[in-house]
Design an enzyme around this catalytic site. Structure first.
Site, PDB file in Angstrom:
ATOM      1  N   SER A  47       0.833  -1.194   0.000  1.00  0.00           N
ATOM      2  CA  SER A  47       0.000   0.000   0.000  1.00  0.00           C
ATOM      3  C   SER A  47       0.875   1.253   0.000  1.00  0.00           C
ATOM      4  O   SER A  47       1.675   1.452  -0.910  1.00  0.00           O
ATOM      5  CB  SER A  47      -0.960  -0.041   1.190  1.00  0.00           C
ATOM      6  N   ASP A  53      -9.141  -4.812  -6.033  1.00  0.00           N
ATOM      7  CA  ASP A  53      -8.683  -3.871  -5.014  1.00  0.00           C
ATOM      8  C   ASP A  53      -9.639  -2.684  -4.981  1.00  0.00           C
ATOM      9  O   ASP A  53      -9.755  -1.940  -5.956  1.00  0.00           O
ATOM     10  CB  ASP A  53      -7.264  -3.400  -5.356  1.00  0.00           C
ATOM     11  N   HIS A  61      -7.142  -5.738  -1.620  1.00  0.00           N
ATOM     12  CA  HIS A  61      -5.988  -4.893  -1.340  1.00  0.00           C
ATOM     13  C   HIS A  61      -5.010  -5.554  -0.375  1.00  0.00           C
ATOM     14  O   HIS A  61      -3.792  -5.467  -0.565  1.00  0.00           O
ATOM     15  CB  HIS A  61      -6.490  -3.571  -0.745  1.00  0.00           C
TER      16      HIS A  61
END
Length: 438
Positions: free
Chosen positions: A247, A339, A374
């Site tokens: 991330s 995601d 994600h």
């Protein structure tokens, strides 16, 4: 198929439940076997974990014993439960909070010096609830470890850098990694502990506290200094240090690989990131620019927040993003096609285009997985489709939608971890002179 109920009358020999190994690393498979059942008996296998946050997580599956009175989770079909079909590790990856739990939970190991204790039990019949009220036929307590025996854990608080260094057992020296998590903040050690268990000196880097991203006015130099702390450690091969990010950590990894003049990562693994990082920005100023796009937030029918549009459209202005044309080390981009937190796949497409224009296709490896969200974690970790998150700008607690469907997401975690380790082996352990004496 004829089902036979287990009873004290018919069952003269108690069922035998075995889990091998009972102590294992979290990325290792276990074998669950039930023996001494009557043939054709319906049973339910159940796993239960009491987390460090005092929440209970469970998984269960329905099986029928074969003619020998045996159920093998690695070989037999589950007819229902939290997973179906032949799934050797389903009792772990399909775990979810027990009914009545708090909303938006996420399972994370905070103290890697202790194991995750998972109790595996077998019950008579096909049941889906009331496990704690019904006595099992047999139970086995297992341990799942992130930190292998002999791995050393060292607190780091030097040159302004905070984190924890994990050092593999043995004389070394070893390749090194700087390991960065995302926008949730805090110090997360479990991936670094696991990487050290697989032969890498790994620094779990803390770069802001939970919910404090807006005030974490970190300069680029913080990460360069942290990289140097790994590189300069006597147990590290100095020219074989990579970066592992997820991330926000993935965005920083891209930025360092493309633009730092002080450090030269040997390779980078970037999971679920994007390439939005305006030139001259700090982490805070970049975050403030994202806040300006807060109006693009969507909310689904469950009131889960969807942030993937905040970084769309991908800018064509090189001053607004990482210039991937200047990357000179091997890159592995790992992304989920579902995601819902960031436009990771679109950003990866843009990075690939820029690297192609620069004649650097040979440096780029991409993994993308359907129905995957994600939070791509180490293998056999539960899937977290939506969890609580503190918005740093407002301190509000929301539930973020990360995306993914449990079975394909879990498959992606297993496949990607294997390929990540292969990638690191190739680029950090690729010559005989660099191989540690494990």
């Amino acid at each position: 198929m004829i089902f036979r109920r287990l009873s004290t009358m018919a069952q003269t020999v108690p069922p035998l439940l075995s889990v091998l190994p009972t102590r294992a690393m979290v990325d290792e498979k276990i074998k669950v076997l039930v023996e001494n059942l009557p043939a054709g008996s319906p049973v339910t296998l159940h796993s239960l974990l009491h987390s460090e946050d005092k929440d209970y997580w469970e998984a269960f599956a329905h099986y029928v014993s074969d003619q020998r009175g045996t159920v093998s989770v690695a070989e037999d079909l589950s007819y229902g439960g939290t997973y179906a079909g032949i799934e050797p590790m389903g009792l772990l990856w399909s775990m979810r909070p027990v009914p009545g739990s708090r909303k938006g939970l996420r399972l994370r190991k905070m103290d890697v010096r202790s194991p995750m204790p998972v109790n595996i039990s077998v019950y008579s019949g096909h049941i889906a609830e009331g496990f704690r009220e019904k006595p099992p036929l047999a139970s086995v307590l297992t341990e799942r470890w992130y930190m292998a025996p002999g791995v050393r854990r060292v607190d780091i608080n030097e040159r302004g850098v905070r984190g924890t260094l994990f050092i593999p057992p043995g004389p070394g020296p070893f390749p090194g990694l700087m390991d960065m998590w995302g926008g949730g903040g805090g110090l997360l050690e479990y991936r670094s502990a696991l990487l050290a268990s697989r032969g890498y000196v790994s620094l779990a880097l803390e770069y802001f506290s939970p919910g404090e991203l807006q005030t974490a006015n970190l300069q680029f130099g913080y990460f360069e200094t942290a990289f140097d702390i790994v590189k300069d450690h006597p147990q590290v091969i100095p020219d074989r240090v990579g970066i592992f990010g997820l991330s926000l950590g993935s965005i920083i990894a891209l930025k360092l690989a493309a633009e730092s003049t002080l450090i030269k990562p040997r390779c980078c693994v970037c999971v679920s990131g994007n390439n939005f990082f305006p030139r001259g920005s700090t982490i805070t100023s970049m975050h403030e620019m994202m806040i300006k796009n807060a109006h693009k937030t969507r909310v689904d029918e469950n009131d889960h927040h969807i942030w993937r549009d905040l970084s769309l459209p991908i800018s064509s202005d090189l001053s607004e993003k990482v210039d991937a044309r200047t990357i000179n080390c091997p890159m592995l981009l790992v992304n989920g096609l579902d995601d819902q937190n960031t436009a990771a796949v679109e950003a990866a497409d843009d990075v690939a285009l820029m690297m192609h224009e620069a004649g650097k296709d040979h440096l780029l490896t991409r993994l993308h997985y359907p129905d995957t969200g994600h939070l791509i974690e180490p293998p056999y970790s539960p899937h977290f489709r939506a969890t609580k998150f503190i918005v740093s700008s407002t301190k509000a607690k929301v539930i973020l939608l990360w995306g993914g469907q449990t079975k394909p997401h879990s498959d992606a975690q297993e496949d990607s971890w294997r390929k990540i380790l292969t990638f690191l082996q190739e680029h950090l352990y690729s010559s005989s002179s660099a191989k540690a004496k494990l």
